[in-house]
Every structure is written in structure tokens, then in C-alpha cells.
Design a protein around this motif. Structure first.
Motif, PDB file in Angstrom:
ATOM      1  N   UNK B  31       0.862  -1.299   0.092  1.00  0.00           N
ATOM      2  CA  UNK B  31      -0.027   0.188   0.127  1.00  0.00           C
ATOM      3  C   UNK B  31       0.872   1.199  -0.107  1.00  0.00           C
ATOM      4  N   UNK B  33       0.553   5.792  -0.569  1.00  0.00           N
ATOM      5  CA  UNK B  33      -0.454   6.912  -0.353  1.00  0.00           C
ATOM      6  C   UNK B  33       0.349   8.209  -0.876  1.00  0.00           C
ATOM      7  N   UNK B  50      -2.979  -0.010  -3.880  1.00  0.00           N
ATOM      8  CA  UNK B  50      -3.153  -1.162  -3.025  1.00  0.00           C
ATOM      9  C   UNK B  50      -2.342  -2.222  -3.572  1.00  0.00           C
ATOM     10  N   UNK B  94       2.476   1.078   3.500  1.00  0.00           N
ATOM     11  CA  UNK B  94       2.343   0.092   4.636  1.00  0.00           C
ATOM     12  C   UNK B  94       2.105  -1.124   4.018  1.00  0.00           C
ATOM     13  N   UNK B  96      -0.186  -3.416   5.130  1.00  0.00           N
ATOM     14  CA  UNK B  96      -1.740  -3.529   5.063  1.00  0.00           C
ATOM     15  C   UNK B  96      -2.400  -2.497   5.364  1.00  0.00           C
ATOM     16  N   UNK B  97      -3.607  -2.561   5.012  1.00  0.00           N
ATOM     17  CA  UNK B  97      -4.360  -0.971   5.461  1.00  0.00           C
ATOM     18  C   UNK B  97      -4.262  -0.687   7.025  1.00  0.00           C
TER      19      UNK B  97
END
Lengths: 111, 112
Positions: B31, B33, B50, B94, B96-97
Motif C-alpha cells: 500500500x 499513499x 493497493x 504500509x 496492510x491497510x
């Protein structure tokens, strides 16, 4: 998306404990409670996170209310370096988009 | 271990110019952002990804495009810069979320 509410600012004395509150009354069952902090002119850094139980790490403790509608970040012994903006964030296990920052709490530390 | 690296660190653009901000992570995170932070405000999510080859819109996607051709890189593009895009841009990644996110040091962009 569930939102969080934090006080705009707080002050504390050096070497004393600090309790930073966060309200998240619309939290869902899959939301994790994360705390990040942002020192001046830096990117945010991870502090701690939890789901239901209280959590401790080398930086802080996270106390989560039994109904999960509020939480408190605890800095056990504040130092001048802890002066920062602290963000309480809800992160959903299944949805990567739910990483929404609020305005945070600006923590000032008095020497 | 470099973590999350953003380039450039500073940039001044004229209105209408284009540019690409690069975010690179060496932690094999799925992930990634992009956020912007305006003075005295919190971070707002622009776009996210993702996994390699995927992108999605965040809170404030207008005026920006992104690409994730390689897992370790996430590019943020401004096709025609506007003064309203003056901001500090942060990239994060990251595994995972719901896990710890690692942030870069930011890119300070000024559009004149």
C-alpha cells in the motif's frame, strides 16, 4: 467514514504524564485506532495502534474505552522532544482509503 | 534501510507547468499513499494504491494523476500546476491497510 474528534491544543510540563483524548463515537467493529505524531517540518511518524485492548510500546500507551467510542494516548513522561501535533486516526482492515487525518492536537511542553 | 524517500524535496513551478513527484520505498510494501498538507492543517489523502498497477482516488484527487508501474515506486503528477496546489506533499507506505504507515520527509511545492 468514521471520524475522530480531538482538542485543538494541550500543554503539559516536562517529565509529567500527558493524556491526549480522542473521541470516535461512530467507530465500526473493523476500525483500528491509530496514533501518529508530526514533529515540526517532518513527516508524520507512527506512535501506536490498537483494536480493543489497551496497548503499550516504548513510546506510549493506548487506553481504549470498553465501548470503543473513545481512546486516550498516554505519554508517561513528557520530554521537550514530544512537542508535536498528535493525530488520532481510524484505519479499517479492509479499506485502504480509510486513512483520514483530522486536525489533530498540538501538544506543547513547558520546560 | 532508507524507508520512504521522496524526490525532489523542494520545487518552485510556474502556473501551467507540469511535474512529477517520485516516492520510493524499499520495504516491499503493498500500500502506498499520497497526501497534501496545507499550512496549519492536517493531511488530506490525494490518491492511493493497493498494489503494483493499481491506483484509486482519495479525498482530494482533482488536478493530480498517479501511477504505480513498479511496486516500490508511486508517482504523483501535476499536469498543469495551479497556485492552489502550493502545499507540502507526503508519501507513505504500509504492508496492510491497518498496519503502521511509514512517511517520507515531504516535498515542498510552490506554484507561482
Amino acid at each position: 467514514d468514521a471520524k475522530t474528534t480531538q482538542p485543538n491544543s494541550m500543554e503539559s510540563n516536562e517529565e509529567e504524564p500527558v493524556h491526549l483524548p480522542c473521541n470516535h463515537s461512530t467507530i465500526s467493529g473493523t476500525d483500528y485506532i491509530h496514533w501518529y505524531r508530526q514533529l515540526p517540518s517532518q513527516g508524520p511518524e507512527y506512535v501506536i495502534h490498537g483494536l480493543t485492548s489497551n496497548v503499550n510500546n516504548r513510546m506510549a500507551s493506548l487506553a481504549i474505552a470498553e465501548d470503543r467510542k473513545s481512546s486516550t494516548l498516554i505519554l508517561h513522561r513528557a520530554t521537550l522532544r514530544d512537542a508535536a501535533v498528535y493525530y488520532c486516526i481510524l484505519r479499517d482492515f479492509s479499506s485502504a482509503s480509510k486513512i483520514i487525518f483530522g486536525s489533530g492536537t498540538r501538544l506543547s511542553i513547558r520546560p | 534501510n532508507a524507508g520512504v524517500t521522496q524526490t525532489p524535496k523542494f520545487r518552485v513551478l510556474k502556473t501551467g507547468q507540469s511535474m512529477t513527484l517520485l516516492c520510493a520505498q524499499d520495504m516491499n510494501h503493498e500500500y502506498m499513499y499520497w497526501y497534501r498538507q496545507d499550512p496549519g492543517m492536517g493531511l488530506r489523502l490525494i490518491h492511493y494504491s493497493v498494489g503494483e498497477g493499481t491506483t484509486a482516488k482519495g479525498e482530494v484527487p482533482d488536478g493530480y494523476n498517479v501511477s504505480r508501474l513498479k511496486k516500490q515506486n508511486f508517482l504523483l503528477g501535476l499536469e498543469s500546476a495551479a497556485p492552489s496546489q502550493t502545499s507540502v506533499y507526503f508519501c507513505a507506505s504500509s504492508i496492510r491497510p491497518n498496519t503502521e504507515a511509514f512517511f517520507g520527509q515531504g516535498t515542498r511545492l510552490t506554484v507561482v
